[in-house]
Motif scaffolding. Structure first.
Motif, PDB file in Angstrom:
ATOM      1  N   GLU A 127      -5.495  -7.842  13.524  1.00  0.00           N
ATOM      2  CA  GLU A 127      -5.529  -6.240  13.219  1.00  0.00           C
ATOM      3  C   GLU A 127      -6.644  -5.846  13.327  1.00  0.00           C
ATOM      4  N   ARG A 151       7.861  -7.837   5.183  1.00  0.00           N
ATOM      5  CA  ARG A 151       7.974  -8.796   3.874  1.00  0.00           C
ATOM      6  C   ARG A 151       9.932  -9.334   4.714  1.00  0.00           C
ATOM      7  N   LYS A 198       5.356  -3.031  10.714  1.00  0.00           N
ATOM      8  CA  LYS A 198       4.238  -3.138  10.171  1.00  0.00           C
ATOM      9  C   LYS A 198       4.520  -3.482   8.309  1.00  0.00           C
ATOM     10  N   GLY A 199       3.808  -4.553   8.461  1.00  0.00           N
ATOM     11  CA  GLY A 199       4.387  -4.990   6.569  1.00  0.00           C
ATOM     12  C   GLY A 199       5.113  -5.748   6.077  1.00  0.00           C
TER      13      GLY A 199
END
Length: 571
Positions: free
Chosen positions: A201, A315, A312-313
């Motif tokens: 990151e 789940r 991005k991010g």
RNA sequence: CGGGGUGUAGCGCAGCCUGGUAGCGCACUUGCUUUGGGAGCAAGUUGUCGGGGGUUCGAAUCCCUCCACCCCGACCA
């Protein structure tokens, strides 16, 4: 050192908690004892090894121009709040309070403290570059500590931090550390590889891990058989297949596959190679469900997924989202017949180049065969590298083929840039008079982990086989009948004195033990060279020399025994 | 965090199912013998049976609960 005056805490049997050879041997050899999960005490013999490692690390750090400091392991929360890591670090960080309820952590690393030192002490570009390092205990509350000292919660780490005036300077500092690490692991006698690592990151400029090669390693490393290319599997790029997609030759068919929800199952059922199948993985990102497609025999690379535009991010999608977006249950999903308004299809490079493939039919107990892009469904919305490389893939540098080995990460160098200096307003006055943030690098070595990793790489069924530079003692003098025979005793004492006088770290086993006990201990504890002295041999003026890796002993004249050993020691 | 397993002497283990004075091997102590691959004999020492609660005349053993440790996994359809 005389064994009778020393503390050998060897065990015949390994405590049941240990699984890995290195863990068992460190316990059995009396190097360490467990205090609690991920917490180990180091006994005298282990300390000798640890000191050997530390000394080499120090010498090479010093040689590379780094300056040793030491920072408190208990650090105030405020510093960590400045960089946002007080919350980012999460449960991995051990938090404690003092009597006034002020918050502290037990340091998992020391970027904040060193940056605080830099901003207070370094004012001018004239003071740069500078590199500070320390060897100190760290604490990381690992999810699952295991493998003894290899993944402990408390461990000793050498951490170094470089400060430069500009980016080219920082990269030079980085390279200097990289070179120092190569020297350190080479001197330690380890088989290792520097590998390109994910910069994560933070988005640093460069990062390399130093991996000790061992089958029990937790990391997978891909390396080229024809070049220097080596990278963590998380990082290694999977190239698109060289050959273009073949033309469709089969017609599309929807066939029943009752109770078969995996690619392996379908391939077996239909008698097709797994490489013909495509598996669909659904995830949720940016308020939308995405179908990722990889070949049946490949595995998804979660790090790469996070770097795909729009993911991005992400789940994993839940059951309801899967049904709503794909009209079919998990295990039977594929790109055909989807409403692309509800779902985005992202194909791995390999999948994008496939034709006549097998995939789920978006209906329970049915799969498709003979599927083809363009003809049976629209082309993927996006083609990306989202899988882990496998052995046999072409090397990303265009030279050779990749092979995969396991490794234990013992070092990591990182070109950080301004992440910490900007967050903490750590600046210096540049040549032109302006204030500039430091360009930083950070460099870690797992000192205690090296000990375990070295054993993983150097042991046999009898015990440890230390590389000379790490051995707690380099030579064992084992007299048979020390307490019985004056001749044996005299020979042992003179050899011991001669070797010790020459600066060799020698252990004289003067305990009143039976031969089997002394030999077994020497082998377990891994002392690499041994001289056995017995009345039998002395009658012909000889003693026996044997390296820990030798199959048998060789007779050497007593008079030349010390010299014989010294010739065999690593420089 | 989810799943599985294990907790009995310093270490390795048995005993638990079927409740009735806590055992074995190694280690340790003392003595004698032994001494070229983890010795033999003899005599010893060592335990809150992980903690708490319950059932019972009686619990290492049965029940409940907590804890510690180890392994696998952490969403790969």
């Amino acid at each position: 050192m005389r064994a009778s005056q020393y503390f050998l805490a060897t065990l015949k049997e390994a405590p049941q908690e240990a699984e890995l050879p290195s863990h068992k041997l460190m316990l059995r050899g009396g190097l360490i004892r467990k205090l609690g999960s991920g917490l180990y005490s180091w006994l005298p013999l282990g300390m000798r090894v640890l000191h050997k490692v530390e000394r080499i690390v120090r010498e090479e750090m010093d040689r590379a121009g780094a300056l040793e400091v030491i920072m408190p392991p208990v650090q105030p929360a405020e510093l960590w709040q400045e960089t946002g890591r007080w919350s980012l670090y999460g449960p991995m960080m051990l938090r404690i309070k003092d009597r006034a309820e002020r918050e502290f952590c037990y340091a998992p690393t020391a970027e904040e403290v060193i940056t605080d030192i830099a901003r207070k002490e370094l004012r001018s570009y004239r003071q740069l570059p500078v590199n500070f390092y320390q060897i100190q205990t760290k604490f990381r509350d690992e999810i699952r500590p295991r493998f003894g000292v290899l993944r402990a919660r408390e461990f000793s780490m050498k951490d170094a931090y470089s400060f430069d005036a500009d980016e080219p300077g920082m990269l030079r500092s980085y390279q200097r550390m990289f070179d120092a690490y190569v020297r350190i692991f080479t001197r330690l006698g380890l088989k290792f590889r520097p590998v390109a690592a994910d910069t994560g990151e933070i988005g640093g400029l460069a990062s390399h891990e130093f991996q000790v090669l061992a089958d029990s390693g937790e990391d997978l490393i891909a390396y080229s058989d024809a070049s220097d290319y080596a990278a963590n599997v998380e990082q290694a790029e999977a190239l698109a297949p060289a050959a273009p997609r073949a033309a469709a030759s089969e017609s599309l068919a929807k066939d029943p596959t009752p109770g078969t929800a995996t690619c392996e199952g379908v391939a077996k059922l239909w008698g097709l190679p797994l490489q013909r199948t495509v598996k669909a993985i659904l995830l949720y990102a940016n308020h939308r469900v995405h179908m990722l497609l990889i070949r049946g025999d490949h595995t998804l690379n979660e790090v790469k997924v996070g770097k795909v535009p729009g993911l991005k991010g992400w789940r994993w999608a839940n059951e309801d989202e899967i049904l709503a977006a794909a009209d079919g249950p998990a295990g039977y999903l594929g790109p055909i017949g989807l409403d692309r308004a509800k779902i985005t299809v992202i194909a791995d490079r390999t999948v994008a180049a496939m034709s006549d493939f097998v995939c789920g039919a978006n209906a329970k107990d049915f799969h498709m065969r003979g599927a083809n892009w363009g003809r049976d469904c629209p082309e993927p919305d996006l083609v990306a590298d989202i899988r882990n490389v496998v052995a046999g893939d072409p090397s990303p540098d265009g030279k050779g083929t990749l092979a995969i080995v396991r490794g234990i990460e013992v070092g990591h160098v990182f070109a950080l840039g301004r992440r910490y200096s900007e967050a903490m307003q750590a600046t210096f006055t540049a040549e032109d008079g302006t204030q500039k943030p430091f360009e930083m690098g950070c460099y870690g070595i797992g000192v205690t982990r090296i000990v375990g990793a070295a054993i993983e790489q150097n042991h046999d069924e009898r015990g440890i086989i230390w590389p000379d530079p790490m051995a707690p003692f380099t030579v064992a003098v084992i007299p048979l009948g020390y307490h019985k025979s004056e001749a044996v005793k005299a020979a042992a004492e003179s050899l011991y004195a001669e070797l010790a006088g020459a600066g060799v770290e020698v252990l004289l086993d003067d305990r009143n033990e039976r031969p089997g006990v002394m030999l077994a201990d020497q082998e377990l504890v891994g002392i690499p060279h041994r001289l056995v002295i017995g009345e039998r041999g002395l009658k012909e003026g000889a003693v026996e020399y044997q390296h820990r890796r030798d199959a048998a002993a060789t007779k050497v004249p007593l008079a030349g025994a010390a010299a014989h050993v010294r010739e065999r020691l690593a420089p």
